[in-house]
Design an enzyme around this catalytic site. Structure first.
Site, PDB file in Angstrom:
ATOM      1  N   GLU B  29      -6.085  -9.160   2.493  1.00  0.00           N
ATOM      2  CA  GLU B  29      -6.776  -8.230   3.395  1.00  0.00           C
ATOM      3  C   GLU B  29      -8.045  -7.719   2.716  1.00  0.00           C
ATOM      4  O   GLU B  29      -7.977  -7.191   1.599  1.00  0.00           O
ATOM      5  CB  GLU B  29      -5.873  -7.026   3.702  1.00  0.00           C
ATOM      6  CG  GLU B  29      -4.604  -7.391   4.459  1.00  0.00           C
ATOM      7  CD  GLU B  29      -3.569  -6.264   4.409  1.00  0.00           C
ATOM      8  OE1 GLU B  29      -3.961  -5.088   4.231  1.00  0.00           O
ATOM      9  OE2 GLU B  29      -2.375  -6.563   4.513  1.00  0.00           O
ATOM     10  N   SER B  59      -1.238  -8.115   7.662  1.00  0.00           N
ATOM     11  CA  SER B  59       0.156  -8.549   7.740  1.00  0.00           C
ATOM     12  C   SER B  59       0.535  -9.213   6.421  1.00  0.00           C
ATOM     13  O   SER B  59       0.104 -10.330   6.132  1.00  0.00           O
ATOM     14  CB  SER B  59       0.343  -9.538   8.908  1.00  0.00           C
ATOM     15  OG  SER B  59       1.605 -10.169   8.786  1.00  0.00           O
ATOM     16  N   GLU B  60       1.301  -8.509   5.652  1.00  0.00           N
ATOM     17  CA  GLU B  60       1.699  -9.065   4.333  1.00  0.00           C
ATOM     18  C   GLU B  60       2.519 -10.344   4.503  1.00  0.00           C
ATOM     19  O   GLU B  60       2.401 -11.271   3.697  1.00  0.00           O
ATOM     20  CB  GLU B  60       2.486  -8.026   3.529  1.00  0.00           C
ATOM     21  CG  GLU B  60       1.637  -6.966   2.860  1.00  0.00           C
ATOM     22  CD  GLU B  60       1.117  -5.916   3.838  1.00  0.00           C
ATOM     23  OE1 GLU B  60       1.687  -5.798   4.951  1.00  0.00           O
ATOM     24  OE2 GLU B  60       0.159  -5.220   3.501  1.00  0.00           O
ATOM     25  N   PHE B  83      -1.355  -3.076  -2.065  1.00  0.00           N
ATOM     26  CA  PHE B  83      -0.541  -2.134  -2.846  1.00  0.00           C
ATOM     27  C   PHE B  83       0.816  -2.808  -3.098  1.00  0.00           C
ATOM     28  O   PHE B  83       1.426  -3.328  -2.166  1.00  0.00           O
ATOM     29  CB  PHE B  83      -0.311  -0.831  -2.075  1.00  0.00           C
ATOM     30  CG  PHE B  83      -1.506   0.082  -2.047  1.00  0.00           C
ATOM     31  CD1 PHE B  83      -1.605   1.154  -2.945  1.00  0.00           C
ATOM     32  CD2 PHE B  83      -2.516  -0.097  -1.120  1.00  0.00           C
ATOM     33  CE1 PHE B  83      -2.702   2.003  -2.912  1.00  0.00           C
ATOM     34  CE2 PHE B  83      -3.614   0.749  -1.095  1.00  0.00           C
ATOM     35  CZ  PHE B  83      -3.717   1.796  -1.987  1.00  0.00           C
ATOM     36  N   ASP B  85       3.556  -1.634  -3.365  1.00  0.00           N
ATOM     37  CA  ASP B  85       4.618  -1.051  -2.532  1.00  0.00           C
ATOM     38  C   ASP B  85       4.905  -1.916  -1.302  1.00  0.00           C
ATOM     39  O   ASP B  85       6.004  -1.920  -0.767  1.00  0.00           O
ATOM     40  CB  ASP B  85       4.193   0.343  -2.066  1.00  0.00           C
ATOM     41  CG  ASP B  85       3.654   1.183  -3.206  1.00  0.00           C
ATOM     42  OD1 ASP B  85       4.357   2.093  -3.650  1.00  0.00           O
ATOM     43  OD2 ASP B  85       2.539   0.894  -3.691  1.00  0.00           O
ATOM     44  N   HIS B 129       2.512   4.558  -2.203  1.00  0.00           N
ATOM     45  CA  HIS B 129       1.390   3.745  -2.683  1.00  0.00           C
ATOM     46  C   HIS B 129       1.212   3.861  -4.189  1.00  0.00           C
ATOM     47  O   HIS B 129       0.123   3.670  -4.706  1.00  0.00           O
ATOM     48  CB  HIS B 129       0.075   4.174  -1.983  1.00  0.00           C
ATOM     49  CG  HIS B 129       0.053   3.908  -0.527  1.00  0.00           C
ATOM     50  ND1 HIS B 129       0.776   4.658   0.381  1.00  0.00           N
ATOM     51  CD2 HIS B 129      -0.606   2.959   0.206  1.00  0.00           C
ATOM     52  CE1 HIS B 129       0.571   4.197   1.602  1.00  0.00           C
ATOM     53  NE2 HIS B 129      -0.273   3.164   1.526  1.00  0.00           N
TER      54      HIS B 129
END
Lengths: 266, 325
Positions: B29, B59-60, B83, B85, B129
């Site tokens: 991203e 969208s990971e 991140f 997370d 995060h």
């Protein structure tokens, strides 16, 4: 109940109570590193005074003690500066009915003591020369049996009976001994608590042989009352003799002496 | 030799490998035109063009799905999870596809994939995060896990990760992006599974990772003023782990401390404590001590975040107290 801080995350809520502070430690704790090093260098930790925090024994303390030991005669105890050497004494009674008629109970005792000490040393690979200093009977000069481990009962008897009582070696009287035997027969004393002179790691004392009633085995296999001769043995050991406790060592002396008594010693 | 920031080192390391091997592509991203939200991919789009530096939707799963397919079919992708997370939303593909493909195909399909990610706390980003997720990843067989602490290591370990045929989780510490360090000119290639002794010492071994390395070094300098000579080891690579360097150091010092940014339970330091208990018990001159965050989410408030994360002061205090008890 106190909870170790490391367990706190596993507990439901709340802060764990602080660990109970006992004020003193019940026993000296040695780290694995110190224990391993002491084992490698043949240092006994029990008598060391630690210079670390709260008196902990450090690796430096062990190395220092080992270095000191290396600069001393082999049989001398390993001790750190300021260490208090603990000495332990045990006492037992042995029947010597047959041995009293043999010419030399003393030689048998010296031989038994030497074997006992050597058995402990062999177990710790600390095999060194064993020299015995024999005191008594009272009034007589102390005699030295050098390299007593090379001698049997008769050899020891020969050395003790010789006019120059140190003929089995080049070192004469006054040389250090790591075992001393004190013969108090004829004094009316059963035993004395032996004192460890400098360099001596085991001391044995025995006194008058006394006759008294005892349980004997009869020829028909039954048991009866007979007359036996008994002697008291007192043994003091320096804690730095590896693997030795006074009781264990004395038990071995006694075992050997009983073998002599029963004629099964060879 | 030049001063380079940790963030610029990320781009330099990727660019070095993209110039060397045209199969290397970058996806994520805002990594192309924007140069990355943390500016770790600046200049890549200009040099290598939109076919090799690809922006994706938010969208990971899509990022890692695309990267996985690319890796399986001959490319060597570097995918960014902004991140760390957010690994939580794409864990299925990481754990069940990426980590296991090489194994389940008996080596017929390799997975030369690097997932780079902004990791760690200290930047007031709050509980969602700021996490340090190395221990999540190292629990999965098949994943390699790397966390550099210097600009030079970023380049060298990024190159090693890209050249590796297995998936590597490459954790960049967000708190270090601005940190600058001397970096040699020319190509830099390091070795996965190697630690670095940052400061030699005799009295204690302090293991640290990522942003905890500079803190451990500061603690060691502080301890030195009070006569404690601590060795600081930058672990750098958790899987594979440089056990030799760690065990050798413990054999020298007899004391081990781990400085971990993660919560205490199941942190990487616990695994190393277990290793040392197995392999170096007789070298230990005291219990292994772990300095971690408590078992809580990281707070957002400045003062609270500072309080719970290991600091140079808390490291020095813990080590000194342990050595004096």
């Amino acid at each position: 109940m106190s909870v170790p801080p490391s367990l706190a995350p596993f507990l439901p809520g709340g802060r764990p109570e602080p660990r109970a502070s006992g004020g003193h430690r019940p026993r000296q704790v040695h780290s694995p590193r110190v224990r391993h090093l002491a084992h490698d260098r043949g240092v006994h930790l029990a008598g060391l005074t630690g210079t670390g925090p709260r008196g902990r024994v450090t690796t430096d303390d062990v190395n220092r003690a080992a270095s000191m030991a290396e600069s001393l005669p082999l049989a001398s105890p390993v001790a750190a500066p300021g260490a208090v050497r603990a000495r332990y004494t045990a006492v037992t009674e042995v029947e010597v009915t047959r041995l009293t008629t043999s010419p030399d109970l003393l030689a048998c005792l010296v031989e038994s003591s030497v074997r006992a000490v050597r058995s402990v040393r062999a177990a710790t690979a600390e095999v060194v020369r064993t020299t015995v200093s024999v005191h008594g009977p009272p009034g007589g000069a102390p005699r030295t049996v050098v390299d007593a481990h090379d001698l049997g009962v008769q050899g020891i008897q020969r050395v003790l009976g010789a006019s120059d009582a140190s003929l089995n070696g080049s070192e004469g009287q006054g040389s250090w001994a790591d075992l001393s035997v004190q013969d108090l027969r004829g004094t009316g004393v059963l035993f004395d608590v032996p004192v460890l002179e400098d360099g001596v790691v085991v001391a044995l004392s025995f006194g008058d042989v006394v006759d008294r009633p005892t349980v004997v085995e009869l020829p028909d296999g039954g048991r009866g009352i007979g007359i036996g001769s008994f002697v008291h043995l007192a043994l003091t050991v320096d804690e730095h003799l590896a693997g030795a406790s006074a009781a264990r060592l004395l038990a071995r002396v006694r075992q050997r002496l009983e073998a002599h008594e029963s004629g099964r010693s060879s | 030799m030049a001063q380079l920031s940790y963030r610029d080192a990320v781009a330099r390391g990727i660019a070095q490998e993209m110039r060397r091997d045209e199969r290397v592509v970058v996806v994520g991203e805002d990594i192309a035109g924007a140069g990355g939200v943390f500016k770790t991919t600046v200049g890549l789009l200009d040099e290598f063009g939109p076919k090799r530096v690809i922006d994706t939707p938010i969208s990971e799963q899509a990022i890692l799905g695309a990267a996985t397919g690319a890796a399986m079919t001959g490319l060597r992708p570097v995918a960014e999870i902004m991140f760390s997370d957010f690994f939580a939303v794409c864990w299925d593909i990481v754990v069940n596809q990426i980590a296991k493909t090489r194994y389940m195909t008996a080596g017929q399909v390799t997975m030369p994939l690097v997932i780079k990610t902004g990791n760690g706390g200290g930047l007031r980003f709050g509980a969602q995060h700021s996490q340090s997720i190395e221990n999540w990843a190292m629990a999965i067989p098949g994943l390699k896990v790397v966390t550099p602490s210097t600009a030079e290591d970023v380049i060298g370990l990024m190159a090693a990760a890209i050249r590796d045929d297995d998936p590597v989780i490459f954790c960049e510490h967000k708190g270090l992006y601005a940190a600058k360090g001397e970096v040699p000119d020319g190509e830099i290639v390091d070795t996965l599974g190697t630690a670095r002794i940052r400061r030699p010492g005799h009295d204690a071994t302090i293991l640290a990772l990522g942003m905890m390395v500079p803190r451990a070094l500061a603690a060691a300098e502080d301890l030195a003023t009070r006569g404690i000579d601590a060795e600081v080891i930058d672990v750098r690579s958790l899987v594979p782990l440089d056990t030799r360097t760690i065990l050798d150091s413990v054999a020298r010092t007899g004391r081990l401390f781990t400085v971990e940014e993660n919560p205490q339970l199941l942190g990487w330091g616990a695994e190393i404590a277990s290793l040392v208990a197995d392999e170096a018990f007789w070298d230990l001159d005291g219990p292994v001590q772990r300095i971690t965050t408590p078992h809580i989410p990281l707070p957002s408030a400045d003062s609270l975040e500072d309080l719970v994360m290991p600091s140079a002061e808390s490291v020095a205090r813990t080590v000194e107290k342990a050595l004096q008890s």
